[in-house]
Scaffold this motif. Structure first.
Motif, mmCIF file in Angstrom:
data_model
loop_
_atom_site.group_PDB
_atom_site.id
_atom_site.type_symbol
_atom_site.label_atom_id
_atom_site.label_comp_id
_atom_site.label_asym_id
_atom_site.label_seq_id
_atom_site.Cartn_x
_atom_site.Cartn_y
_atom_site.Cartn_z
ATOM 1 N N ALA A 489 4.193 13.621 4.973
ATOM 2 C CA ALA A 489 4.531 13.081 3.464
ATOM 3 C C ALA A 489 3.729 11.873 3.194
ATOM 4 O O ALA A 489 3.584 10.811 3.909
ATOM 5 N N ALA A 490 3.237 11.648 2.064
ATOM 6 C CA ALA A 490 2.435 10.519 1.454
ATOM 7 C C ALA A 490 3.509 9.830 0.447
ATOM 8 O O ALA A 490 4.058 10.514 -0.354
ATOM 9 N N LEU A 491 3.621 8.572 0.761
ATOM 10 C CA LEU A 491 4.307 7.561 -0.149
ATOM 11 C C LEU A 491 3.222 7.016 -0.953
ATOM 12 O O LEU A 491 2.517 6.067 -0.343
ATOM 13 N N ARG A 492 3.173 7.232 -2.271
ATOM 14 C CA ARG A 492 1.956 6.525 -3.174
ATOM 15 C C ARG A 492 2.467 5.976 -4.475
ATOM 16 O O ARG A 492 3.470 6.519 -4.928
ATOM 17 N N LEU A 493 1.877 5.061 -4.668
ATOM 18 C CA LEU A 493 2.342 4.309 -6.048
ATOM 19 C C LEU A 493 1.696 5.118 -7.308
ATOM 20 O O LEU A 493 0.649 5.749 -7.284
#
Length: 739
Positions: A489-493
């Motif tokens: 999973a990617a956590l991105r602004l």
């Protein structure tokens, strides 16, 4: 009045004399420290004068001088919180010298009961049983003041200076204290403080000043067990395991060994015990494992209890994101909040509360925080870990796990077997001391795959925190990392100028992965809030704002669905759920199309489905997955159901990822009816048919004044089997004749 030399000496040791309220004083050139009992009453020396220890100045030897011919006394600091000495749940920390005790209490005011000894061997003196006169035969006894401290079941930590590692006399003194504490039912351990790189010795006060309170807490929490942690009657006078144990004592020794959590200590005790008992090592291992799981392991046959359990899908920790028994990697840029999001999930799992608005199972959590050091302690304090749960029971913390060390691998698997079924690893790059570049395929094969196997083969679930390559927005390393785990999973602004709004994504376009689940794109909001536990701003509130993946479920409806299941006392079909949520049928007369589609496609609903061959699927939320308030039977307010069961005022279901040609979100054509009867009085609601249960219905209503109509409807159904919703309850109450 203390001299400038005295004040400088105390400051060097982290002590502010002003906080002691004049407890220290000067006599000539000496600094004097009075010794008092736990109630603050001064002890007396052999001459009947107050018992005072002196620190001569200019400094020389001995460092501290006790009154002559008066024996020893323990030092109880005036800073010690009331009740700490008698509370066996507060670890007792024994330190040499009064100044070190006051320094510890000033820097670590809660969590530990620090008590001072006048010397490493001074747990004994020559006083008689009366505690006053000197024994005429010169025999020594344990200090009567120490005997008065409750010890059974208590952790006793010996915190001597760093020379305990190479000073034989100090080490022997620590062992003697440990044998006495174990004989009283305590669990003794010792802290090994390091010397400084330049060779300078560290006492507790020196270490506090040089390295800070959080580092000393880490040392105290990682104290090492002294001797063999078995009941005292099973040990010899010098702390070894007896070789003449009878059958009952042998059982007791095996059971006590099974309770040891530290894999290194467990290994040492097991190897010593099998030699003393004359049994094979493998035989003893099996007996210890059986003792650990007694009452839990029913063998390999299916029990009647299991046969009668509903067929609930329990394969998820977080649906679509984190399955049970699997590993998901969470990758993000620095300062995005990936560790904080992980802490928030761990907090929800430990407490059994909701995460991002949805139910998660209650689990025992092991956090392997391998890089933050002392910063992790302050963050965990701010998140409340040391307040709402017991470290070592509901959760535990490691700061030095190394995949390359066999002992660490064994300990991790042992902890998973003993019930720590969720592991958070932060960060991935720090789990192995092997010099393997994370950008090579070898890192995926020799580190990630090995770590995943280590955790999952024991049934554990893990979230691994990873970083992005600088400036790329993509996780560091190559495809072997992604291939080695179930999900990434990617956590991105969402917007580089707004650090509070983020996307949590497993979409391929974001280099994400979800092996056998639908990809997610969740919009989250992160808000830094003041911690209610330590008052700092290190706590974070996370909120799921929307689901934006293609064919995303309706988030408000999901929350209403789950809130409804939390209130039920029986299984419900999808049509019954649609009716209770007051959702209109589709044009074809079938169950509401949005709810029907969601029940088929999203694990957030499928996880509650009970499928029976030849019967209609029903939905049920187990009681242990419901919110704490519901489990405890706390009456819900109208505001709770307003927030959870009432949809927005719009007339359709927005799907954030679907846009019309004009760029506006597409809206379903069927109308949505407000499910809150308190807000739906313009809608005609027919009175229900009570089928002869009128008295029982009114009993429920009368016995629960002020309860929200939707909650009353559920209770009425449970009592009478009368199909009724909140609107009908409200109409029933409005139409009741006035007597």
């Amino acid at each position: 009045m203390k001299s400038s030399e005295h004040l400088a000496y105390l400051k060097e040791r982290g002590v502010d004399p002003a906080r002691l309220g004049g407890h220290y004083f000067t006599d000539g050139s000496d600094l004097c420290i009075p010794y008092c009992d736990p109630q603050g009453k001064p002890y007396k020396d052999s001459r009947g004068n107050p018992y005072r220890v002196r620190r001569p100045f200019p400094t020389g030897k001995p460092k501290f001088k006790a009154p002559p011919a008066s024996g020893s006394r323990p030092y109880f600091s005036p800073l010690m919180p009331e009740g700490y000495l008698d509370d066996i749940n507060i670890p007792l920390v024994l330190i040499e010298g009064p100044v070190k005790v006051d320094s510890c209490f000033q820097n670590i005011p809660t969590g530990y009961c620090f008590v001072g000894l006048t010397g490493t061997w001074n747990i004994r003196d020559h006083r008689g049983e009366d505690g006053i006169t000197v024994d005429p035969k010169g025999e020594t006894r344990i200090l009567p003041e120490m005997k008065a401290i409750p010890m059974k079941g208590r952790k006793v930590i010996i915190l001597f200076d760093s020379d305990i590692a190479d000073n034989k006399s100090v080490a022997q003194a620590a062992r003697a204290i440990a044998n006495w504490a174990r004989g009283r039912g305590g669990s003794p351990s010792r802290v090994n403080l390091p010397n400084e790189l330049d060779g300078r010795k560290n006492g507790a006060d020196d270490f506090l000043v040089r390295h800070g309170a959080d580092q000393l807490i880490l040392k105290i929490e990682s104290s090492k067990v002294i001797g063999f942690p078995l009941p005292s009657p099973l040990l010899t006078d010098d702390g070894d395991i007896r070789s003449d144990l009878d059958p009952t004592e042998t059982e007791e020794a095996i059971f006590a060994t099974a309770q040891i959590a530290d894999i290194g200590v467990l290994d040492s005790v097991t190897r010593r015990l099998f030699k003393k008992l004359g049994r094979s090592y493998q035989e003893l291992i099996i007996q210890i494992e059986e003792a650990r799981t007694q009452g839990e392991d029913a063998g390999f046959l299916v029990t009647d209890e299991k046969l009668n359990q509903p067929n609930i899908d329990s394969c998820w920790v977080v649906p679509e994101l984190l399955p049970r028994g699997e590993v998901t990697v969470l990758a993000a840029d620095s300062d995005t909040g990936k560790s904080l999001l992980g802490y928030d999930l761990c907090r929800a799992l430990i407490t059994g509360k909701k995460w991002l608005g949805f139910s998660v199972p209650k689990m025992r959590v092991l956090i392997l925080q391998l890089e933050e050091g002392a910063c992790s302690i302050s963050r965990l304090k701010a998140h409340g870990f040391f307040d709402f749960a017991t470290k070592g029971v509901e959760w535990d913390l490691g700061d030095s796990f190394d995949l390359a060390k066999p002992r660490h691998r064994q300990q991790l698997q042992s902890m998973i077997r003993s019930g720590f079924d969720f592991i958070m690893v932060d960060p991935l790059r720090a789990v192995s001391s092997l010099a393997i570049d994370e950008n090579t395929a070898e890192f995926g094969k020799r580190v990630v795959r090995r770590l995943r196997k280590l955790i999952t083969e024991e049934g554990g679930t893990a979230l691994i925190i990873h970083h992005n390559s600088r400036g790329s927005g993509k996780y560091a390393g190559n495809g072997d990392i992604k291939a080695a785990v179930w999900g990434l999973a990617a956590l991105r602004l969402v917007d580089a100028n707004d650090t509070s709004i983020l996307h949590l994504s497993t979409l391929k376009v974001h280099d994400g992965k979800a092996r056998d689940a639908d990809p997610i794109l969740w919009r989250l909001q992160r808000t830094r809030v003041e911690s209610k536990w330590d008052g700092s701003d290190n706590d974070c509130k996370w909120e799921l704002l929307s689901m934006e993946q293609f064919q995303s479920p309706d988030l408000p409806l999901l929350k209403r669905f789950e809130a409804l299941l939390e209130q039920q006392t029986k299984e419900l079909t999808l049509r019954e759920i649609a009716s209770r949520l007051e959702l209109p049928d589709g044009p074809d007369g079938k169950v509401n199309p949005t709810l029907r589609t969601m029940s088929a496609k999203t694990a957030l609903i499928r996880q509650w489905a009970i499928k029976k061959r030849g019967k209609t699927t029903t939905y049920w939320m187990p009681y242990d997955r419901r919110s704490i308030a519901v489990q405890q039977g706390i009456p819900g307010s109208a505001a709770f159901l307003d927030n959870q069961l009432t949809p927005p005022t719009n007339k359709g279901v927005l799907r954030g990822n679907q846009r019309s040609t004009q760029g506006e979100p597409l809206v379903e054509s069927w109308p949505r009816v407000n499910s809150d009867p308190l807000k739906s009085r313009d809608i005609h609601t027919p009175l229900p048919n009570l089928n002869g249960h009128a008295d029982a219905v009114w009993d429920v209503i009368d016995n629960n004044p002020g309860l929200h109509p939707a909650r009353l409807a559920n209770m009425i159904y449970a009592e009478t089997n009368v199909e009724i919703n909140g609107s009908q309850v409200l109409e029933l109450i409005k139409s009741r004749p006035l007597n």
